[in-house]
Scaffold this active site. Structure first.
Site, short mmCIF file in Angstrom:
data_model
loop_
_atom_site.label_atom_id
_atom_site.label_comp_id
_atom_site.label_asym_id
_atom_site.label_seq_id
_atom_site.Cartn_x
_atom_site.Cartn_y
_atom_site.Cartn_z
N GLU A 1 1.01 -1.22 -0.16
CA GLU A 1 -0.08 -0.13 -0.09
C GLU A 1 0.85 1.13 0.10
OE1 GLU A 1 -3.43 -0.04 -0.24
OE2 GLU A 1 -2.82 -1.99 -0.81
N TRP B 1 2.08 1.58 -3.63
CA TRP B 1 1.09 2.22 -4.44
C TRP B 1 1.23 3.69 -4.21
CZ3 TRP B 1 -1.68 1.08 -8.34
CH2 TRP B 1 -2.08 -0.28 -8.68
N TRP C 1 -20.09 10.87 -21.32
CA TRP C 1 -20.60 10.71 -20.05
C TRP C 1 -21.94 11.32 -19.88
CZ3 TRP C 1 -17.63 7.76 -17.53
CH2 TRP C 1 -16.21 7.86 -17.48
N ASN D 1 -11.44 1.39 2.07
CA ASN D 1 -10.52 1.24 0.74
C ASN D 1 -11.51 0.49 -0.12
OD1 ASN D 1 -8.78 2.67 2.14
ND2 ASN D 1 -6.90 1.05 1.97
N TRP E 1 -15.38 10.57 -14.19
CA TRP E 1 -14.70 10.43 -12.95
C TRP E 1 -14.26 11.44 -12.26
CZ3 TRP E 1 -9.81 12.18 -13.10
CH2 TRP E 1 -9.16 12.33 -14.33
N TRP F 1 -9.42 7.03 -8.86
CA TRP F 1 -10.39 7.47 -9.66
C TRP F 1 -10.29 6.87 -11.10
CZ3 TRP F 1 -15.51 8.17 -9.09
CH2 TRP F 1 -15.76 8.41 -7.74
#
Length: 434
Positions: free
Chosen positions: A257, A260, A289, A324, A342, A365
């Site tokens: 994590e 990341w 969208w 998460n 998004w 996102w």
């Protein structure tokens, strides 16, 4: 007054294990600690009960107490960075400014402008890596290009990791270098137009048992299986080196994590367009969208008729935190089920999350929307019902945040049919991507 060095705190609100502070204290001149409540950032915050401002304010008071015990003080300013720096340079004979790197688009512009102002007066501007383990071009592919896929990046990251990268900066050995001064008052929240909320913040605790069990428990939103240290990493009240050194022998899953986090900061550095509203994969900017405002409002308020989605959004609105796994579910739902851009979701999270960090928020996102680096393939559409059965089978999390969900009369019907939404999004994505 004789010359001084300035330590400019930003997202590194601690006196221990702080790279720039260590170098400032060792540089041979008295050190004046400075923090700026930057109106360029604060004026854009619509919610004047923003708990992140309150968190920073509390962290500054903690630092002030420590500095006061040493006979020094923190100088806290409220204003636009250029005007504040003009004032600092007027008040002090500054020789050098020390600070830690910030990789966000506005921060880079601000720092360049401040550096230019300082250079015109022959004042040094020294910046250091502090909020990540590896940054910029430190972990690259063999051909010298940046990674865009996490797994090979993480392997190279781990291969490069050495104890020296996790070693703490022993700032406490040099605290005598702080300029001795009377305590300067910190501007109140009210004076800056903000309100005190007085809800507790996540504790800055390193829990060995939690980290050991992290891989097995991290996806279960009803239990405390995640560290909740995100806000402390975001504002630097906890050293990333300390956390990584602590976690490394306990859990590879937890360490991943943190990798990341480095990965997304590296992406933001090499591909700054993602921090300015562009899709990492440019072809995804052609998606048509729907952007239905009523549906977006229902999503924001946790009234979609999908209990796991609504639970997540209500948790976020109430606490400034979202689990998460649930972040992935609600992001997938907004982009795939509702076909809402998004960027709308990214902006809402930026407004609400205590641990909001541009690099990680954008990465998450764009992952959910399939437009990012190393993203979920566009045909992956999370089924909220299956996600609930898998990660909240006893409905503990759902019942906590959506107590009315089992009532046919009290709970809203689903805003959209899953199968219909899945077919619709696949058609729209296919059209945009050719």
């Amino acid at each position: 007054m004789s010359a001084v060095n300035i330590m400019w705190f930003r997202r590194d609100l601690r006196l221990t294990d702080n790279a720039a502070l260590y170098h400032a204290l060792k540089a041979g001149l008295p050190v004046v600690p400075v923090f700026i409540f930057d109106r360029h950032i604060l004026d854009k915050l619509e919610d004047k009960a923003d708990r992140r401002v309150e968190f920073i304010h509390a962290a500054l008071h903690d630092m002030q107490q420590q500095l006061q015990a040493m006979g020094s003080t923190l100088h806290v300013y409220y204003g636009f960075a250029d005007a504040v720096w003009s004032q600092i340079l007027n008040d002090y004979p500054v020789a050098n400014v020390f600070t830690n790197h910030d990789y966000e688009p506005y921060a880079l512009e601000r720092d360049a402008a401040v550096q230019q102002m300082l250079a015109a007066k022959n004042i040094g501007f020294h910046t250091y890596k502090d909020q990540v383990i590896f940054e910029k071009g430190e972990v690259l592919k063999d051909d010298g290009k940046p990674y865009t896929v996490f797994t090979p990046y993480s392997k190279k990251w781990k291969a490069k990791l050495h104890d020296s990268f996790l070693k703490a900066y022993p700032t406490e050995n040099y605290f005598a270098a702080f300029l001795q001064q009377e305590v300067k008052p910190i501007p109140s929240l009210a004076s800056m137009g903000f309100q005190q909320v007085d809800k507790p913040f996540p504790a800055r605790l390193l829990k060995a048992e939690l980290i050991k069990k992290y891989k097995d428990q991290r996806d279960i939103p009803s239990i405390e299986g995640t560290s909740r240290l995100g806000v402390h990493l975001r504002f630097g009240t906890l050293s990333i080196r300390k956390l990584a050194a602590y976690a490394q022998p306990l859990s590879e899953g937890f360490l991943n994590e943190l990798i990341w986090r480095d990965f997304y900061h590296m992406i933001l550095w090499h591909f700054p367009q993602v921090g300015k509203g562009q899709a990492f994969k440019p072809q995804y900017d052609f998606i048509k969208w729907r952007n239905n405002e009523a549906e977006f409002k229902a999503w924001c308020e946790g009234n979609t008729g999908y209990p796991i989605v609504d639970a997540g959004m209500r948790e976020l609105n109430e606490t400034g935190f979202m689990h998460n796994r649930v972040r992935m579910i609600v992001a997938s739902f907004l982009t795939k089920h509702l076909l809402i851009d998004w960027r709308w979701g990214e902006a809402y999270f930026a407004q609400k999350l205590l641990d909001f960090d541009l690099a990680a928020n954008n990465g998450g996102w764009q992952w959910a929307a399939s437009s990012g680096c190393d993203a979920a393939p566009y045909f992956r559409v999370f089924n909220p019902t299956l996600q609930t059965q898998k990660f909240d089978p006893d409905l503990k999390y759902v019942r906590k945040w959506v107590p009315e969900f089992e009532s046919l009369t009290k709970y809203v019907p689903p805003i959209v049919n899953h199968e219909m939404a899945r077919k619709r999004v696949l058609e729209v994505y296919k059209q945009a991507l050719g």
